[in-house]
Scaffold this motif. Structure first.
Motif, PDB file in Angstrom:
ATOM      1  N   GLY A 152      56.159  49.449  29.285  1.00 27.46           N
ATOM      2  CA  GLY A 152      56.856  50.651  29.695  1.00 27.46           C
ATOM      3  C   GLY A 152      56.232  51.392  30.862  1.00 27.46           C
ATOM      4  N   ARG A 153      55.152  50.864  31.438  1.00 25.08           N
ATOM      5  CA  ARG A 153      54.505  51.538  32.565  1.00 25.08           C
ATOM      6  C   ARG A 153      54.410  50.583  33.754  1.00 25.08           C
ATOM      7  N   SER A 154      54.536  51.131  34.947  1.00 23.90           N
ATOM      8  CA  SER A 154      54.428  50.321  36.154  1.00 23.90           C
ATOM      9  C   SER A 154      52.982  49.928  36.385  1.00 23.90           C
ATOM     10  N   ARG A 155      52.788  48.936  37.222  1.00 26.38           N
ATOM     11  CA  ARG A 155      51.440  48.475  37.518  1.00 26.38           C
ATOM     12  C   ARG A 155      50.722  49.512  38.387  1.00 26.38           C
ATOM     13  N   PRO A 156      49.486  49.860  38.060  1.00 25.76           N
ATOM     14  CA  PRO A 156      48.758  50.853  38.862  1.00 25.76           C
ATOM     15  C   PRO A 156      48.544  50.359  40.291  1.00 25.76           C
ATOM     16  N   ARG A 157      48.741  51.256  41.238  1.00 28.65           N
ATOM     17  CA  ARG A 157      48.475  50.979  42.646  1.00 28.65           C
ATOM     18  C   ARG A 157      47.421  51.956  43.153  1.00 28.65           C
ATOM     19  N   LEU A 158      46.778  51.597  44.243  1.00 29.33           N
ATOM     20  CA  LEU A 158      45.738  52.459  44.802  1.00 29.33           C
ATOM     21  C   LEU A 158      46.295  53.845  45.127  1.00 29.33           C
ATOM     22  N   MET A 159      47.527  53.896  45.660  1.00 30.36           N
ATOM     23  CA  MET A 159      48.147  55.172  46.015  1.00 30.36           C
ATOM     24  C   MET A 159      48.409  56.040  44.785  1.00 30.36           C
ATOM     25  N   ASP A 160      48.407  55.438  43.600  1.00 30.83           N
ATOM     26  CA  ASP A 160      48.668  56.213  42.386  1.00 30.83           C
ATOM     27  C   ASP A 160      47.530  57.168  42.050  1.00 30.83           C
ATOM     28  N   LEU A 161      46.357  56.972  42.616  1.00 35.36           N
ATOM     29  CA  LEU A 161      45.290  57.963  42.452  1.00 35.36           C
ATOM     30  C   LEU A 161      45.698  59.270  43.130  1.00 35.36           C
ATOM     31  N   ARG A 162      46.352  59.168  44.274  1.00 40.27           N
ATOM     32  CA  ARG A 162      46.876  60.341  44.975  1.00 40.27           C
ATOM     33  C   ARG A 162      48.037  60.958  44.184  1.00 40.27           C
ATOM     34  N   HIS A 163      48.912  60.102  43.675  1.00 40.91           N
ATOM     35  CA  HIS A 163      50.040  60.598  42.883  1.00 40.91           C
ATOM     36  C   HIS A 163      49.548  61.344  41.640  1.00 40.91           C
ATOM     37  N   THR A 164      48.521  60.808  41.004  1.00 40.70           N
ATOM     38  CA  THR A 164      47.971  61.453  39.804  1.00 40.70           C
ATOM     39  C   THR A 164      47.439  62.840  40.140  1.00 40.70           C
ATOM     40  N   PHE A 165      46.729  62.957  41.248  1.00 41.54           N
ATOM     41  CA  PHE A 165      46.210  64.254  41.674  1.00 41.54           C
ATOM     42  C   PHE A 165      47.355  65.248  41.872  1.00 41.54           C
ATOM     43  N   ALA A 166      48.428  64.819  42.534  1.00 42.06           N
ATOM     44  CA  ALA A 166      49.552  65.708  42.803  1.00 42.06           C
ATOM     45  C   ALA A 166      50.244  66.148  41.524  1.00 42.06           C
ATOM     46  N   VAL A 167      50.468  65.203  40.628  1.00 42.38           N
ATOM     47  CA  VAL A 167      51.151  65.527  39.368  1.00 42.38           C
ATOM     48  C   VAL A 167      50.324  66.478  38.519  1.00 42.38           C
ATOM     49  N   ARG A 168      49.014  66.233  38.432  1.00 42.79           N
ATOM     50  CA  ARG A 168      48.159  67.129  37.649  1.00 42.79           C
ATOM     51  C   ARG A 168      48.155  68.526  38.262  1.00 42.79           C
ATOM     52  N   GLY A 169      48.199  68.588  39.596  1.00 39.77           N
ATOM     53  CA  GLY A 169      48.254  69.888  40.250  1.00 39.77           C
ATOM     54  C   GLY A 169      49.521  70.652  39.908  1.00 39.77           C
ATOM     55  N   LEU A 170      50.638  69.956  39.816  1.00 39.13           N
ATOM     56  CA  LEU A 170      51.893  70.603  39.458  1.00 39.13           C
ATOM     57  C   LEU A 170      51.922  70.983  37.981  1.00 39.13           C
ATOM     58  N   GLN A 171      51.317  70.148  37.141  1.00 40.23           N
ATOM     59  CA  GLN A 171      51.301  70.445  35.708  1.00 40.23           C
ATOM     60  C   GLN A 171      50.462  71.678  35.394  1.00 40.23           C
ATOM     61  N   MET A 172      49.469  71.960  36.212  1.00 38.39           N
ATOM     62  CA  MET A 172      48.599  73.118  35.976  1.00 38.39           C
ATOM     63  C   MET A 172      49.224  74.426  36.443  1.00 38.39           C
TER      64      MET A 172
END
Length: 303
Positions: free
Chosen positions: A229-249
């Motif tokens: 159920g999850r896509s394969r992690p990509r290097l750019m997903d480290l940036r995506h994770t940072f952005a999503v966590r910033g919005l969640q906070m």
């Protein structure tokens, strides 16, 4: 004649600040294609035929748009150059759903990067620091690879070679500073006079291909490569994770959300706010948060 026209076009646009590496390759390929057909001016049928040879609809669109811009430039000087229609191919590319790392997964990633070989080399320190920096700052991998030692300043990291040729300053948390200082101490003893912050075992700048391959190897070793159920992690997903966590906070107040998105847009170096809002519509976790808040607002429990 077309190849000479390409030289002129590329020279003029580069003089105004454009990079055009990919564009130049496309145009030279097109000029060669047209020349083999005996043509000396841009022809719509030839441009479409050349663009059609690409493997995907998005690539066909990009190819044709490159020729369209070139043709407009040349048509202003000589009307014998035809300007192809811009809407022959669909340019909308489906962006993959980002893989959002948990804090535990990020720790596993850095830990396994620290276990890379060869034993006693700079390599495990380079990649554990690089991956950790990407996760902690949300910078683009290309920006991290382009960093110089001189870009580390008391105020933070200076990003010089951004996607849109704009510089920005990224403030760093104390823990990130400590990790960088520790890496720099090791790196200075190995890399000699190379100005880049992140270097290979040979002391040269890291290449995109090698970084991506190493990342996937570490992801595999950390057991994150395939989960149902999850896509394969990509290097750019480290940036995506940072952005999503910033919005969640972000506080659950409308005006705070607007300010948070604007601040995140600036920090990430986005040229358009739509690029930042993309995280809202592409991340299931954020969509669930939005849906729950909307339901609470409608039911009156969020008053």
């Amino acid at each position: 004649m077309l190849m000479t026209a390409v030289d002129t076009y590329v020279a003029v646009r580069r003089a105004t600040g454009f990079d055009l590496k990919a564009c130049e390759g496309y145009l030279r390929n097109f000029a060669h294609f047209a020349t083999t057909r005996g043509e000396t001016y841009v022809a719509t049928s030839t441009a479409i035929a050349w663009a059609t040879s690409a493997s995907s609809e998005a690539q066909r669109h990009n190819r044709l748009q490159t020729v369209v811009r070139f043709a407009r430039f040349m048509h202003a000087e000589d009307a014998r150059h035809e300007i192809p229609p811009a809407a022959v191919f669909c340019g909308r590319r489906q962006r993959p759903t980002p893989y959002i790392f948990s804090e535990a997964e990020l720790r596993h990633l850095v830990t396994h990067a620290q276990q890379l070989g060869p034993v006693g080399s700079l390599r495990p320190h380079t990649y554990s620091t690089l991956f950790g920096l990407l996760a902690a700052t949300g910078m683009r991998p290309t920006e991290a690879r382009a960093l110089h030692l001189s870009d580390l300043t008391p105020e933070g990291l200076t990003i010089r070679e951004s996607k849109f040729k704009k510089s920005r300053l990224l403030p760093l948390h104390d823990t990130t500073w400590m990790a960088l200082r520790s890496y720099v101490d090791r790196r200075r003893r190995v890399a000699g006079h190379n100005p880049h912050l992140f270097v290979s075992c040979r002391g040269s700048r890291l290449s995109h291909t090698v970084v991506a391959e190493t990342f996937h190897a570490v992801v595999q070793a950390a057991g994150l490569a395939r989960e149902p159920g999850r896509s394969r992690p990509r290097l750019m997903d480290l940036r995506h994770t940072f952005a999503v966590r910033g919005l969640q906070m972000c506080p659950n107040v409308r005006e705070h959300v607007g300010r948070q998105v604007l601040a995140l847009m600036t920090y990430l170096g986005h040229a358009k706010v739509e690029s930042t809002y993309w995280y809202l519509e592409s991340t299931p976790e954020l969509l669930l948060d939005i849906a729950q808040r909307c339901e609470a607002f409608v039911s009156g429990s969020d008053q």
